[in-house]
Design a protein around this motif. Structure first.
Motif, PDB file in Angstrom:
ATOM      1  N   LYS A  55      -6.922  14.702 -44.651  1.00 15.56           N
ATOM      2  CA  LYS A  55      -8.292  15.203 -44.513  1.00 15.56           C
ATOM      3  C   LYS A  55      -8.785  15.222 -43.066  1.00 15.56           C
ATOM      4  O   LYS A  55      -9.978  15.090 -42.823  1.00 15.56           O
ATOM      5  CB  LYS A  55      -9.228  14.349 -45.363  1.00 15.56           C
ATOM      6  CG  LYS A  55      -8.945  14.436 -46.841  1.00 15.56           C
ATOM      7  CD  LYS A  55      -9.903  13.592 -47.628  1.00 15.56           C
ATOM      8  CE  LYS A  55      -9.613  13.696 -49.117  1.00 15.56           C
ATOM      9  NZ  LYS A  55     -10.528  12.877 -49.902  1.00 15.56           N
ATOM     10  N   LYS A  56      -7.885  15.405 -42.136  1.00 17.36           N
ATOM     11  CA  LYS A  56      -8.320  15.416 -40.736  1.00 17.36           C
ATOM     12  C   LYS A  56      -9.279  16.566 -40.448  1.00 17.36           C
ATOM     13  O   LYS A  56     -10.171  16.440 -39.617  1.00 17.36           O
ATOM     14  CB  LYS A  56      -7.139  15.407 -39.781  1.00 17.36           C
ATOM     15  CG  LYS A  56      -6.352  16.670 -39.702  1.00 17.36           C
ATOM     16  CD  LYS A  56      -5.231  16.526 -38.697  1.00 17.36           C
ATOM     17  CE  LYS A  56      -4.589  17.871 -38.472  1.00 17.36           C
ATOM     18  NZ  LYS A  56      -3.623  17.838 -37.398  1.00 17.36           N
ATOM     19  N   ASP A  57      -9.141  17.662 -41.172  1.00 13.39           N
ATOM     20  CA  ASP A  57     -10.078  18.772 -40.998  1.00 13.39           C
ATOM     21  C   ASP A  57     -11.477  18.387 -41.473  1.00 13.39           C
ATOM     22  O   ASP A  57     -12.474  18.815 -40.894  1.00 13.39           O
ATOM     23  CB  ASP A  57      -9.599  20.018 -41.742  1.00 13.39           C
ATOM     24  CG  ASP A  57      -8.376  20.642 -41.090  1.00 13.39           C
ATOM     25  OD1 ASP A  57      -8.178  20.419 -39.876  1.00 13.39           O
ATOM     26  OD2 ASP A  57      -7.623  21.334 -41.791  1.00 13.39           O
ATOM     27  N   ASP A  58     -11.559  17.584 -42.543  1.00 15.72           N
ATOM     28  CA  ASP A  58     -12.857  17.117 -43.027  1.00 15.72           C
ATOM     29  C   ASP A  58     -13.538  16.224 -41.990  1.00 15.72           C
ATOM     30  O   ASP A  58     -14.758  16.282 -41.819  1.00 15.72           O
ATOM     31  CB  ASP A  58     -12.702  16.354 -44.343  1.00 15.72           C
ATOM     32  CG  ASP A  58     -12.259  17.248 -45.487  1.00 15.72           C
ATOM     33  OD1 ASP A  58     -12.325  18.482 -45.343  1.00 15.72           O
ATOM     34  OD2 ASP A  58     -11.843  16.709 -46.534  1.00 15.72           O
ATOM     35  N   ILE A  59     -12.755  15.412 -41.311  1.00 14.06           N
ATOM     36  CA  ILE A  59     -13.301  14.564 -40.247  1.00 14.06           C
ATOM     37  C   ILE A  59     -13.836  15.440 -39.124  1.00 14.06           C
ATOM     38  O   ILE A  59     -14.943  15.220 -38.623  1.00 14.06           O
ATOM     39  CB  ILE A  59     -12.228  13.589 -39.719  1.00 14.06           C
ATOM     40  CG1 ILE A  59     -11.783  12.636 -40.824  1.00 14.06           C
ATOM     41  CG2 ILE A  59     -12.753  12.809 -38.521  1.00 14.06           C
ATOM     42  CD1 ILE A  59     -10.533  11.833 -40.490  1.00 14.06           C
ATOM     43  N   ALA A  60     -13.063  16.445 -38.737  1.00 15.16           N
ATOM     44  CA  ALA A  60     -13.483  17.353 -37.668  1.00 15.16           C
ATOM     45  C   ALA A  60     -14.764  18.103 -38.048  1.00 15.16           C
ATOM     46  O   ALA A  60     -15.664  18.277 -37.217  1.00 15.16           O
ATOM     47  CB  ALA A  60     -12.369  18.343 -37.342  1.00 15.16           C
ATOM     48  N   ILE A  61     -14.873  18.516 -39.297  1.00 14.33           N
ATOM     49  CA  ILE A  61     -16.076  19.222 -39.762  1.00 14.33           C
ATOM     50  C   ILE A  61     -17.288  18.302 -39.726  1.00 14.33           C
ATOM     51  O   ILE A  61     -18.383  18.701 -39.317  1.00 14.33           O
ATOM     52  CB  ILE A  61     -15.844  19.803 -41.176  1.00 14.33           C
ATOM     53  CG1 ILE A  61     -14.850  20.964 -41.112  1.00 14.33           C
ATOM     54  CG2 ILE A  61     -17.159  20.252 -41.805  1.00 14.33           C
ATOM     55  CD1 ILE A  61     -14.317  21.406 -42.453  1.00 14.33           C
ATOM     56  N   ALA A  62     -17.104  17.049 -40.140  1.00 16.72           N
ATOM     57  CA  ALA A  62     -18.203  16.079 -40.104  1.00 16.72           C
ATOM     58  C   ALA A  62     -18.661  15.817 -38.676  1.00 16.72           C
ATOM     59  O   ALA A  62     -19.867  15.741 -38.400  1.00 16.72           O
ATOM     60  CB  ALA A  62     -17.778  14.771 -40.774  1.00 16.72           C
ATOM     61  N   VAL A  63     -17.711  15.713 -37.763  1.00 12.75           N
ATOM     62  CA  VAL A  63     -18.047  15.496 -36.350  1.00 12.75           C
ATOM     63  C   VAL A  63     -18.823  16.699 -35.813  1.00 12.75           C
ATOM     64  O   VAL A  63     -19.850  16.545 -35.150  1.00 12.75           O
ATOM     65  CB  VAL A  63     -16.778  15.238 -35.506  1.00 12.75           C
ATOM     66  CG1 VAL A  63     -17.085  15.281 -34.025  1.00 12.75           C
ATOM     67  CG2 VAL A  63     -16.142  13.908 -35.873  1.00 12.75           C
TER      68      VAL A  63
END
Length: 107
Positions: A55-63
């Motif tokens: 879910k690294k993309d989810d982390i990037a989206i949250a940031v």
């Protein structure tokens, strides 16, 4: 498990808000870094280690969402955020490699 994450942020000064970008915020890089640390510390502990990789993309989206809201008033537009590297502790890496090797040996 301790994990080191590298996050890249692409941002630009908004043409209509050059004054705000120059005078309202003395060190934009430091402020952006602080927001990134804050969001990562809030999001990553909710996940299991394997999920952090998936879910690294989810982390990037949250940031990006958090930064976009915070930096808009200072005249900065966040173009993109990327989680470019995930580096768990050396012992954890070794354990993950042993698990993968064991699964491959079964096959």
């Amino acid at each position: 498990v301790f994990v080191k994450l590298k996050v890249s942020v692409q941002y630009v000064v908004i043409r209509d808000k050059v004054y705000e970008a120059f005078y309202k915020l003395e060190y934009p890089h430091d402020q952006i870094t602080s927001y990134v640390f804050d969001v990562v510390r809030a999001e990553v502990p909710k996940m299991k280690l394997d999920d952090v990789f998936v879910k690294k993309d989810d982390i990037a989206i949250a940031v990006k969402a958090e930064l976009q809201d915070a930096m808009l008033e200072y005249g900065y537009d966040i173009i993109k955020t990327l989680v470019t590297d995930i580096d768990p502790d050396a012992q954890v890496k070794a354990a993950m490699n042993r698990i993968n090797a064991s699964e491959r040996e079964k096959i």
